[in-house]
Design a protein around this motif. Structure first.
Motif, PDB file in Angstrom:
ATOM      1  N   ASN A 163      -7.100   7.240 -11.054  1.00 15.08           N
ATOM      2  CA  ASN A 163      -6.225   6.898  -9.927  1.00 15.08           C
ATOM      3  C   ASN A 163      -5.824   5.428  -9.940  1.00 15.08           C
ATOM      4  O   ASN A 163      -4.652   5.098  -9.703  1.00 15.08           O
ATOM      5  CB  ASN A 163      -6.919   7.245  -8.611  1.00 15.08           C
ATOM      6  N   GLY A 167      -1.863   4.160 -10.961  1.00 14.85           N
ATOM      7  CA  GLY A 167      -1.097   3.353 -10.019  1.00 14.85           C
ATOM      8  C   GLY A 167      -0.658   2.031 -10.608  1.00 14.85           C
ATOM      9  O   GLY A 167       0.490   1.606 -10.425  1.00 14.85           O
ATOM     10  N   LEU A 198       7.507  -0.201  -1.612  1.00 17.56           N
ATOM     11  CA  LEU A 198       6.942   1.024  -1.033  1.00 17.56           C
ATOM     12  C   LEU A 198       5.750   1.515  -1.853  1.00 17.56           C
ATOM     13  O   LEU A 198       4.737   1.968  -1.294  1.00 17.56           O
ATOM     14  CB  LEU A 198       8.021   2.112  -0.964  1.00 17.56           C
ATOM     15  N   PHE A 199       5.869   1.406  -3.161  1.00 16.21           N
ATOM     16  CA  PHE A 199       4.759   1.852  -4.013  1.00 16.21           C
ATOM     17  C   PHE A 199       3.563   0.928  -3.867  1.00 16.21           C
ATOM     18  O   PHE A 199       2.412   1.363  -3.981  1.00 16.21           O
ATOM     19  CB  PHE A 199       5.218   1.899  -5.473  1.00 16.21           C
ATOM     20  N   ILE A 201       2.670  -0.489  -1.068  1.00 15.50           N
ATOM     21  CA  ILE A 201       2.011  -0.028   0.158  1.00 15.50           C
ATOM     22  C   ILE A 201       1.182   1.219  -0.119  1.00 15.50           C
ATOM     23  O   ILE A 201       0.049   1.370   0.367  1.00 15.50           O
ATOM     24  CB  ILE A 201       3.058   0.236   1.254  1.00 15.50           C
ATOM     25  N   LEU A 202       1.756   2.120  -0.934  1.00  9.45           N
ATOM     26  CA  LEU A 202       1.017   3.329  -1.301  1.00  9.45           C
ATOM     27  C   LEU A 202      -0.245   2.986  -2.087  1.00  9.45           C
ATOM     28  O   LEU A 202      -1.307   3.610  -1.883  1.00  9.45           O
ATOM     29  CB  LEU A 202       1.919   4.246  -2.136  1.00  9.45           C
ATOM     30  N   GLU A 203      -0.169   1.997  -2.961  1.00  9.05           N
ATOM     31  CA  GLU A 203      -1.333   1.612  -3.757  1.00  9.05           C
ATOM     32  C   GLU A 203      -2.438   1.017  -2.893  1.00  9.05           C
ATOM     33  O   GLU A 203      -3.623   1.182  -3.181  1.00  9.05           O
ATOM     34  CB  GLU A 203      -0.924   0.609  -4.836  1.00  9.05           C
ATOM     35  N   ALA A 205      -3.053   2.010   0.133  1.00  5.23           N
ATOM     36  CA  ALA A 205      -3.681   3.207   0.709  1.00  5.23           C
ATOM     37  C   ALA A 205      -4.571   3.905  -0.316  1.00  5.23           C
ATOM     38  O   ALA A 205      -5.677   4.358   0.004  1.00  5.23           O
ATOM     39  CB  ALA A 205      -2.600   4.161   1.226  1.00  5.23           C
ATOM     40  N   VAL A 206      -4.102   3.994  -1.562  1.00  4.60           N
ATOM     41  CA  VAL A 206      -4.896   4.632  -2.615  1.00  4.60           C
ATOM     42  C   VAL A 206      -6.189   3.858  -2.857  1.00  4.60           C
ATOM     43  O   VAL A 206      -7.260   4.452  -3.050  1.00  4.60           O
ATOM     44  CB  VAL A 206      -4.074   4.736  -3.921  1.00  4.60           C
ATOM     45  N   GLN A 210      -9.605   5.898  -2.368  1.00  5.42           N
ATOM     46  CA  GLN A 210     -10.475   6.147  -3.510  1.00  5.42           C
ATOM     47  C   GLN A 210     -11.874   5.568  -3.300  1.00  5.42           C
ATOM     48  O   GLN A 210     -12.872   6.159  -3.738  1.00  5.42           O
ATOM     49  CB  GLN A 210      -9.860   5.572  -4.787  1.00  5.42           C
TER      50      GLN A 210
END
Length: 226
Positions: A163, A167, A198-199, A201-203, A205-206, A210
């Motif tokens: 993961n 990313g 945006l990615f 921000i997603l990372e 969260a990841v 995780q």
């Protein structure tokens, strides 16, 4: 720009010496601490989050399992801060290394298994053979269950590594595309830049999810053995 896709995952060096130990210790400096009786807002929020996570993870545990609470909370904080550290520019993510994740997963998994064999020997061994198994299938099922037991720490480490690595690779590709398009088409570069934000921000969260998943799975292994 990096030379290739896997440059961010190479171990950095200082004067020819690996800097991994310094990087692993660096996240502890990011945690706010206070020597005063009255804490500030940031420390209060941190304490409330720790109490909330501890409640979520340790509620179903017995007294023997709750003795692991300090270790599990230290684990989730360390993984979280290390994952977030890797999102900074020109940084290195230790949790993207399979060797480090195995070094965390194997001792924790072994500790839960040894705890189960010590305090719940019959129950732990009974997990290797489901109740009601036909006699001809007993040898095969014992081998399958034993194999699945030994795969657990590998699955923990590979899940976290995959993961984090995926990313970072996508962020590298989108960033490289943005730099290339900036000399060709500004509108297209703007779109890829928005996608990169945006990615990012997603990372974040990841990175948080995780760390929680890794600790939660260790907690579940502990719950099965206490």
């Amino acid at each position: 720009m990096n030379e290739n896709l896997f440059t961010p995952f190479t171990t950095p060096t200082i004067l020819g010496l690996p800097a991994v130990i310094l990087i692993i210790l660096f996240p502890t400096l990011l945690l706010p601490t206070s020597k005063h009786i009255i804490s500030n807002r940031l420390i209060t929020i941190q304490q409330n989050l720790i109490q909330l996570i501890m409640k979520q993870i340790m509620t179903t545990h017995s007294a023997k399992g709750q003795a692991w609470s300090l270790m599990l909370m230290s684990l989730i904080i360390f993984i979280t801060m290390t994952n977030l550290l890797g999102l900074l520019p020109h940084s290195f993510t230790p949790t993207a290394q399979l060797s480090m994740n195995l070094a965390m997963a194997i001792p924790l998994w072994a500790g839960t298994v040894i705890t189960g064999l010590r305090f719940k020997t019959k129950s732990s061994l009974a997990h290797l053979l489901p109740q009601g198994t036909p006699t001809p299938l007993i040898p095969m099922l014992v081998i399958v269950e034993t194999t699945s037991l030994f795969i657990q720490p590998v699955a923990l480490a590979v899940r976290l590594t995959a993961n984090i690595t995926a990313g970072h690779l996508l962020m590298h590709l989108i960033g490289a595309a943005t730099l290339t398009l900036s000399t060709i088409s500004l509108p297209a570069a703007s779109l890829t830049l928005m996608l990169l934000v945006l990615f990012m921000i997603l990372e974040v969260a990841v990175a948080l999810i995780q760390a929680y998943v890794f600790t939660l799975l260790v907690s579940l292994y502990l719950h099965d053995n206490t």
